[in-house]
Design an enzyme around this catalytic site. Structure first.
Site, mmCIF file in Angstrom:
data_model
loop_
_atom_site.group_PDB
_atom_site.id
_atom_site.type_symbol
_atom_site.label_atom_id
_atom_site.label_comp_id
_atom_site.label_asym_id
_atom_site.label_seq_id
_atom_site.Cartn_x
_atom_site.Cartn_y
_atom_site.Cartn_z
ATOM 1 N N TYR A 33 6.340 5.549 3.509
ATOM 2 C CA TYR A 33 6.174 5.491 2.370
ATOM 3 C C TYR A 33 4.900 4.233 1.918
ATOM 4 C CZ TYR A 33 9.054 1.386 2.072
ATOM 5 O OH TYR A 33 9.190 -0.780 2.433
ATOM 6 N N LYS A 147 4.642 1.289 8.399
ATOM 7 C CA LYS A 147 5.880 1.224 6.954
ATOM 8 C C LYS A 147 6.735 2.530 7.014
ATOM 9 C CE LYS A 147 5.834 0.018 1.940
ATOM 10 N NZ LYS A 147 6.265 -0.982 2.013
ATOM 11 N N GLU A 180 9.239 -12.316 7.971
ATOM 12 C CA GLU A 180 9.141 -11.990 6.651
ATOM 13 C C GLU A 180 10.315 -11.572 5.779
ATOM 14 O OE1 GLU A 180 7.048 -7.800 6.737
ATOM 15 O OE2 GLU A 180 8.258 -7.373 8.167
ATOM 16 N N LEU A 205 4.988 -5.873 8.546
ATOM 17 C CA LEU A 205 4.130 -5.518 7.794
ATOM 18 C C LEU A 205 3.190 -6.359 6.859
ATOM 19 C CD1 LEU A 205 4.124 -2.187 6.740
ATOM 20 C CD2 LEU A 205 4.777 -3.178 4.843
HETATM 21 N N1 PDD Z 1 8.238 -3.179 -0.185
HETATM 22 N N2 PDD Z 1 7.301 -6.859 4.284
HETATM 23 C C1 PDD Z 1 8.262 -5.566 4.259
HETATM 24 C C2 PDD Z 1 8.968 -5.519 4.703
HETATM 25 C C3 PDD Z 1 7.925 -4.861 2.926
HETATM 26 O O1 PDD Z 1 8.753 -3.872 2.870
HETATM 27 C C4 PDD Z 1 7.041 -4.583 1.706
HETATM 28 C C5 PDD Z 1 6.812 -4.603 1.091
HETATM 29 C C6 PDD Z 1 6.140 -6.345 2.275
HETATM 30 C C7 PDD Z 1 4.830 -6.605 1.317
HETATM 31 O O2 PDD Z 1 4.289 -5.883 1.588
HETATM 32 P P1 PDD Z 1 2.847 -4.270 -0.096
HETATM 33 O O3 PDD Z 1 2.251 -6.120 -0.271
HETATM 34 O O4 PDD Z 1 2.158 -4.134 0.751
HETATM 35 O O5 PDD Z 1 4.006 -4.606 -1.233
HETATM 36 C C8 PDD Z 1 6.235 -7.323 3.601
HETATM 37 C C9 PDD Z 1 7.563 -2.579 -0.673
HETATM 38 C C10 PDD Z 1 6.839 -3.279 -2.422
HETATM 39 C C11 PDD Z 1 9.098 -1.959 -1.384
HETATM 40 O O6 PDD Z 1 9.557 -1.689 0.307
HETATM 41 O O7 PDD Z 1 9.501 -1.380 -1.619
#
Ligand code: PDD
Length: 286
Positions: A33, A147, A180, A205
């Site tokens: 996703y 992801k 993270e 991620l």
């Molecule tokens: N989450 N690490 C994890 C485990 C994440 O699920 C996310 C993003 C990030 C940050 O990635 P980005 O900057 O590309 O949003 C880091 C999204 C927002 C979610 O699951 O809703």
């Protein structure tokens, strides 16, 4: 007009959009996703999110459900049709529908689902007051760079945070290093003023927001280093913050029971958020 969702080729009223009971996303979490935020009608880093979607799909050997350029058009279409000025679009691709069997099906077509929500991103009080995070053991698999929709450890962690009155949970490896957050990347400004975030290995991620903030830091002449940092270093940090598509740059003012800095959002965290907002202003509208 009711809010629309997109499911496998059709825009439907949100409440009526559904997938098959044997969709592998539903049965196995066999999907990937992306979440793209929109601020003042500007989708943020669409290309970066589509690049990462491509990478996640390739790693799992799932085909694109439509071409990348068609997906780009569909995302803009659903955002426009749902009148999203400030909010998010959620895109999910799964391996498709097939009789339940762990190994990959031979002829399943990948499923594509999209939804949108309105979110008043900048209205969140955490930008003014900062956020609290708790630390939890990192119990996830070794491919956190994908992801994937398999987010059970992340859900458990976020629930732990919520029950502790915290915004996020930072995950800690057995040897004491912070990887993270459950849905965001973790950053600190050390007691010596060094901006630190973990390098994009398979343990995290590689956040698209993370990449944009690193680019901004470079452009602004702000030194940074990508390296692991442990929980005890974080507790002594001058500043801390998280980044994600939905949290932008969220200052962290407390980790577990320890105040970070003077307990209010740090100078560099606030500056990076400001730069990030300016950067968003340069992006094109829907
Ligand atoms: N989450 N690490 C994890 C485990 C994440 O699920 C996310 C993003 C990030 C940050 O990635 P980005 O900057 O590309 O949003 C880091 C999204 C927002 C979610 O699951 O809703």
């Amino acid at each position: 007009m009711p809010r629309l969702a997109y499911a496998n080729g059709r825009f439907l009223p949100h409440a009526q959009a559904a997938v098959h009971v044997e969709d592998r996303g539903y049965q196995f979490g066999d999907g990937v996703y992306e979440v793209v935020s929109v601020l003042n009608k500007r989708p943020i880093d669409m290309d970066g999110h589509l690049d990462r979607l491509d990478r996640s799909l390739r790693e799992l050997r799932i085909d694109w459900p439509v071409t990348r350029s068609v997906l780009n058009v569909l995302m803009r279409q659903i955002l426009r049709r749902n009148g999203i000025r400030n909010g998010i679009v959620y895109i999910q691709v799964t391996r498709g529908v097939a009789p339940r069997d762990h190994k990959f099906p031979k002829n399943a077509a990948p499923s594509l689902v999209m939804t949108t929500s309105k979110v008043n991103h900048l209205g969140a009080s955490r930008f003014r007051d900062g956020a609290k995070v708790v630390t939890i053991p990192d119990i996830r698999w070794t491919r956190c760079d994908i992801k994937s929709t398999s987010l059970l450890p992340n859900c458990l962690g976020k629930q732990t945070a919520a029950e502790a009155g915290a915004y996020e949970a930072w995950q800690v490896t057995d040897d004491g290093f912070i990887t993270e957050g459950t849905s965001s990347n973790a950053w600190i400004v050390t007691d010596k003023g060094e901006l630190v975030t973990r390098a994009p290995t398979s343990e995290i991620l590689n956040g698209i927001t993370r990449i944009s903030i690193l680019k901004i830091a470079e452009e602004e002449g702000i030194d940074f280093v990508e390296r692991p940092f442990c929980k005890s270093e974080a507790l002594l940090a001058r500043e801390a913050f998280t980044t994600s598509a939905t949290s932008f740059v969220t200052p962290v003012v407390q980790i577990d029971n320890t105040k970070i800095g003077d307990g209010s959002p740090g100078r560099l965290s606030k500056a990076l958020m400001k730069h990030y907002e300016n950067y968003i202003d340069t992006l094109s509208e829907l």
